[in-house]
Design a protein around this motif. Structure first.
Motif, PDB file in Angstrom:
ATOM      1  N   LEU A   1      58.479  49.215  48.023  1.00 22.52           N
ATOM      2  CA  LEU A   1      57.720  48.681  49.153  1.00 22.52           C
ATOM      3  C   LEU A   1      56.536  49.564  49.511  1.00 22.52           C
ATOM      4  N   SER A   2      56.724  50.872  49.379  1.00 22.33           N
ATOM      5  CA  SER A   2      55.641  51.802  49.695  1.00 22.33           C
ATOM      6  C   SER A   2      54.424  51.549  48.810  1.00 22.33           C
ATOM      7  N   GLY A   3      54.687  51.247  47.536  1.00 22.13           N
ATOM      8  CA  GLY A   3      53.594  50.970  46.611  1.00 22.13           C
ATOM      9  C   GLY A   3      52.886  49.663  46.906  1.00 22.13           C
ATOM     10  N   GLN A   4      53.471  48.836  47.771  1.00 24.04           N
ATOM     11  CA  GLN A   4      52.888  47.539  48.112  1.00 24.04           C
ATOM     12  C   GLN A   4      52.469  47.484  49.586  1.00 24.04           C
ATOM     13  N   ASN A   5      52.380  48.682  50.201  1.00 26.10           N
ATOM     14  CA  ASN A   5      51.917  48.832  51.591  1.00 26.10           C
ATOM     15  C   ASN A   5      52.881  48.222  52.616  1.00 26.10           C
ATOM     16  N   TYR A   6      54.179  48.393  52.349  1.00 26.45           N
ATOM     17  CA  TYR A   6      55.212  48.010  53.317  1.00 26.45           C
ATOM     18  C   TYR A   6      56.146  49.201  53.509  1.00 26.45           C
ATOM     19  N   THR A   7      56.855  49.210  54.620  1.00 25.86           N
ATOM     20  CA  THR A   7      57.943  50.163  54.834  1.00 25.86           C
ATOM     21  C   THR A   7      59.178  49.373  55.243  1.00 25.86           C
ATOM     22  N   ILE A   8      60.313  50.055  55.294  1.00 31.00           N
ATOM     23  CA  ILE A   8      61.554  49.377  55.664  1.00 31.00           C
ATOM     24  C   ILE A   8      62.431  50.342  56.445  1.00 31.00           C
ATOM     25  N   SER A   9      63.105  49.835  57.453  1.00 31.90           N
ATOM     26  CA  SER A   9      63.989  50.688  58.248  1.00 31.90           C
ATOM     27  C   SER A   9      65.255  50.992  57.447  1.00 31.90           C
ATOM     28  N   PRO A  10      65.880  52.159  57.679  1.00 30.83           N
ATOM     29  CA  PRO A  10      67.120  52.485  56.957  1.00 30.83           C
ATOM     30  C   PRO A  10      68.197  51.423  57.104  1.00 30.83           C
ATOM     31  N   LYS A  11      68.326  50.857  58.305  1.00 24.17           N
ATOM     32  CA  LYS A  11      69.360  49.841  58.515  1.00 24.17           C
ATOM     33  C   LYS A  11      69.064  48.591  57.686  1.00 24.17           C
ATOM     34  N   ALA A  12      67.803  48.158  57.666  1.00 24.63           N
ATOM     35  CA  ALA A  12      67.433  46.969  56.894  1.00 24.63           C
ATOM     36  C   ALA A  12      67.690  47.190  55.409  1.00 24.63           C
ATOM     37  N   SER A  13      67.341  48.370  54.927  1.00 25.18           N
ATOM     38  CA  SER A  13      67.566  48.697  53.518  1.00 25.18           C
ATOM     39  C   SER A  13      69.053  48.681  53.192  1.00 25.18           C
ATOM     40  N   GLN A  14      69.855  49.262  54.075  1.00 23.44           N
ATOM     41  CA  GLN A  14      71.303  49.301  53.867  1.00 23.44           C
ATOM     42  C   GLN A  14      71.903  47.900  53.875  1.00 23.44           C
ATOM     43  N   MET A  15      71.388  47.036  54.717  1.00 27.87           N
ATOM     44  CA  MET A  15      71.871  45.653  54.755  1.00 27.87           C
ATOM     45  C   MET A  15      71.631  44.960  53.415  1.00 27.87           C
ATOM     46  N   LEU A  16      70.464  45.175  52.825  1.00 30.42           N
ATOM     47  CA  LEU A  16      70.152  44.573  51.526  1.00 30.42           C
ATOM     48  C   LEU A  16      71.108  45.077  50.449  1.00 30.42           C
TER      49      LEU A  16
ATOM     50  N   ILE B   1      65.327  40.866  58.122  1.00 35.10           N
ATOM     51  CA  ILE B   1      66.340  40.554  57.107  1.00 35.10           C
ATOM     52  C   ILE B   1      67.206  39.384  57.566  1.00 35.10           C
ATOM     53  N   GLU B   2      67.589  39.403  58.822  1.00 33.92           N
ATOM     54  CA  GLU B   2      68.429  38.337  59.351  1.00 33.92           C
ATOM     55  C   GLU B   2      67.684  37.010  59.367  1.00 33.92           C
ATOM     56  N   GLU B   3      66.427  37.026  59.827  1.00 31.26           N
ATOM     57  CA  GLU B   3      65.670  35.790  59.992  1.00 31.26           C
ATOM     58  C   GLU B   3      65.285  35.153  58.662  1.00 31.26           C
ATOM     59  N   HIS B   4      64.876  35.976  57.706  1.00 34.05           N
ATOM     60  CA  HIS B   4      64.286  35.426  56.484  1.00 34.05           C
ATOM     61  C   HIS B   4      65.224  35.436  55.274  1.00 34.05           C
ATOM     62  N   ILE B   5      66.274  36.266  55.313  1.00 32.82           N
ATOM     63  CA  ILE B   5      67.203  36.314  54.179  1.00 32.82           C
ATOM     64  C   ILE B   5      68.565  35.747  54.550  1.00 32.82           C
ATOM     65  N   GLY B   6      68.884  35.804  55.850  1.00 23.93           N
ATOM     66  CA  GLY B   6      70.133  35.188  56.292  1.00 23.93           C
ATOM     67  C   GLY B   6      71.315  36.126  56.383  1.00 23.93           C
TER      68      GLY B   6
ATOM     69  N   GLY C   1      51.545  46.221  55.663  1.00 24.10           N
ATOM     70  CA  GLY C   1      51.619  47.206  56.739  1.00 24.10           C
ATOM     71  C   GLY C   1      52.834  47.035  57.630  1.00 24.10           C
ATOM     72  N   THR C   2      53.597  45.956  57.431  1.00 23.67           N
ATOM     73  CA  THR C   2      54.788  45.694  58.251  1.00 23.67           C
ATOM     74  C   THR C   2      55.923  46.634  57.885  1.00 23.67           C
ATOM     75  N   GLN C   3      56.651  47.100  58.897  1.00 24.00           N
ATOM     76  CA  GLN C   3      57.925  47.763  58.626  1.00 24.00           C
ATOM     77  C   GLN C   3      59.010  46.692  58.693  1.00 24.00           C
ATOM     78  N   ILE C   4      59.671  46.484  57.579  1.00 20.67           N
ATOM     79  CA  ILE C   4      60.714  45.465  57.503  1.00 20.67           C
ATOM     80  C   ILE C   4      61.932  45.942  58.290  1.00 20.67           C
ATOM     81  N   SER C   5      62.378  45.130  59.225  1.00 22.54           N
ATOM     82  CA  SER C   5      63.467  45.512  60.136  1.00 22.54           C
ATOM     83  C   SER C   5      64.721  44.694  59.847  1.00 22.54           C
TER      84      SER C   5
ATOM     85  N   VAL D   1      56.018  36.141  53.878  1.00 22.67           N
ATOM     86  CA  VAL D   1      55.967  35.798  55.310  1.00 22.67           C
ATOM     87  C   VAL D   1      55.546  36.957  56.202  1.00 22.67           C
ATOM     88  N   LEU D   2      55.560  38.180  55.664  1.00 27.21           N
ATOM     89  CA  LEU D   2      55.213  39.342  56.484  1.00 27.21           C
ATOM     90  C   LEU D   2      53.910  39.966  55.983  1.00 27.21           C
ATOM     91  N   PRO D   3      52.970  40.270  56.871  1.00 27.38           N
ATOM     92  CA  PRO D   3      51.697  40.854  56.437  1.00 27.38           C
ATOM     93  C   PRO D   3      51.858  42.295  55.943  1.00 27.38           C
TER      94      PRO D   3
END
Length: 335
Positions: free
Chosen positions: A153-168, A201-206, A193-197, A189-191
Motif C-alpha cells: 500500500l505504501s508503494g501506491q500512496n496508501y496506508t493502513i491501520s494495524p487493526k485493519a491489516s490484522q482483520m484482513l 474494511i467492514e464497509e467495503h469488504i464485509g 493518501g487514505t489510511q485504510i481503517s 473506492v478510496l482516494p
C-alpha cells in the motif's frame, strides 16, 4: 519482494534472460512476474505471431522445446509462457537439455506453482549456467503478511491501520492473491493518501470490525467476558463466515505467544515485538493479557484449545453446534 523488483527492473532495461523458471509455494509473485512479461516484453503488433501461452496439462516437455526452438517472425524475439507446468513434474527434468543451450531469440517462462525443482539436479544447474533465472516464491508466514500489506500500500500512496491489516490477515489468511484482490477493491473506492481503517474494511469488504477473531482475542485477554460471549454468539449465528477451526487456531497462536511472553527475561516492548514476531502496536495487548493469565493458566488454556480443536472437527462432540462449543470454550477459558 526485492528479487521480484530486480527481475522486473532488469526486464524494463532490456536485460532479458532466455529462461525464467518461476517456482514455489506462493503463486502471487509467480503470476506477477509472468503477467508482467506477457503484457510488456512484446508490442501488441508482435504478440500475434510471437507470443504463445501453453498449459502443462495439455502439452509435454517435448512440445515446450519444439515451440521454444521456433524463430520469431518480424520481431527480435518470441515469448513462450508455460502455465501450470507443475502438471509436468514427473518429466520436467527433461527440459535440462534445452536449458543447457536455449534459443537466444526465445524468452521461455515456466510457471511451476506449489512445487520446486531439485537444485542438485541437471535442470536447475543448466538454467543457471546458461544465464537463466530460477525464482523461488516462498510462502509468507502469517506474522509477515501485515508488513507485506503495509509495503504494498505504501508503494501506491496508501496506508493502513494495524487493526485493519490484522482483520484482513485473520479473514483471508496468507493468500497474497486474495488479499491483493481486496486491496484493489479498496483502491477503487478510496482516494490516494487514505489510511485504510477497520471501518473501511467492514464497509467495503464485509468483515465486521466488532465481531471478528481479532476482537475476540482482545476481549479474552482483557477478561471482558460480556464482549467475548457477544462475539461467540455472533460466530454461532454466522458459522460459515466464522468457522470454529479458524477461531481455535488463532486463539491457540495467541496463547502460545503469551506463554512465550511469560518466558522472556527482557520484557522491553521492542524485544517483545521482536521475540513474539508481532507488530509493536499490539504489545500492550499481550502485557495486559499476561497480567490476567499467569503462566500456569496459559498452559491450561493451551491444553483446552487442543481439546476443542479436536472437538470442533467432529471428534467426541456428538454433533454439538459450533456456537455451543464456542460458548463452552469461553466458560473453560474464563474459569
Amino acid at each position: 519482494m526485492e528479487d521480484v523488483k530486480k527481475i522486473v527492473s532488469d526486464l524494463k532495461r532490456g536485460d532479458i534472460k532466455p529462461i525464467y523458471f518461476l517456482m514455489g509455494e506462493e503463486p502471487y509473485y509467480i503470476d506477477a512476474i509472468s503477467s508482467y512479461i506477457e503484457k510488456n516484453v512484446l508490442s501488441e503488433e508482435e504478440k500475434g505471431f510471437n507470443q504463445m501461452v501453453l498449459y502443462g496439462r495439455d502439452i509435454s516437455v517435448d512440445d515446450i522445446v519444439s515451440n521454444a526452438k521456433r524463430y520469431p517472425m518480424m520481431a527480435e524475439r518470441q515469448v513462450v509462457i508455460i502455465k501450470e507446468s507443475q502438471d509436468l513434474s514427473r518429466t520436467i527434468e527433461k527440459l535440462a537439455a534445452y536449458a543447457a543451450n536455449p534459443q537466444p531469440t526465445t524468452l521461455l517462462v515456466v510457471n511451476y506453482k506449489y512445487k520446486k525443482i531439485d537444485k542438485r539436479k541437471a535442470l536447475f544447474k543448466a538454467i543457471k549456467k546458461s544465464g537463466g533465472v530460477v525464482f523461488e516464491s516462498k510462502k509468507l508466514y502469517e506474522n509477515q503478511v501485515s508488513d507485506w500489506i503495509r509495503r504494498v500500500l505504501s508503494g501506491q500512496n496508501y496506508t493502513i491501520s494495524p487493526k485493519a491489516s490484522q482483520m484482513l490477515v485473520e479473514f483471508l489468511g496468507t493468500d497474497l492473491g486474495k488479499i491483493n484482490n481486496e486491496l484493489e477493491k479498496l483502491k477503487i473506492v478510496l482516494p490516494e493518501g487514505t489510511q485504510i481503517s477497520a471501518e473501511h474494511i467492514e464497509e467495503h469488504i464485509g468483515i465486521s470490525k466488532d465481531y471478528n477473531n481479532f476482537e475476540l482475542r482482545k476481549a479474552i485477554g482483557a477478561l471482558d467476558k460480556v464482549k467475548a460471549f457477544k462475539i461467540v454468539n455472533y460466530f454461532g449465528d454466522n458459522p460459515k463466515d466464522n468457522p470454529m477451526v479458524v477461531t481455535v487456531s488463532l486463539l491457540f497462536s495467541f496463547f502460545s505467544q503469551l506463554l512465550h511472553y511469560h518466558g522472556l527475561n527482557d520484557k522491553n516492548p521492542r524485544n517483545v515485538a521482536s521475540s513474539l514476531k508481532i507488530n509493536p502496536y499490539f504489545v500492550n495487548e499481550y502485557v495486559s493479557a499476561a497480567r490476567n493469565f499467569p503462566m500456569r493458566k496459559v498452559s491450561e488454556v493451551v491444553s483446552t484449545l487442543r481439546e476443542f480443536d479436536v472437538r470442533g472437527k467432529g471428534v467426541n462432540s456428538n454433533a454439538v453446534p459450533q456456537g455451543d462449543l464456542l460458548k463452552e470454550l469461553m466458560v473453560r477459558i474464563f474459569t
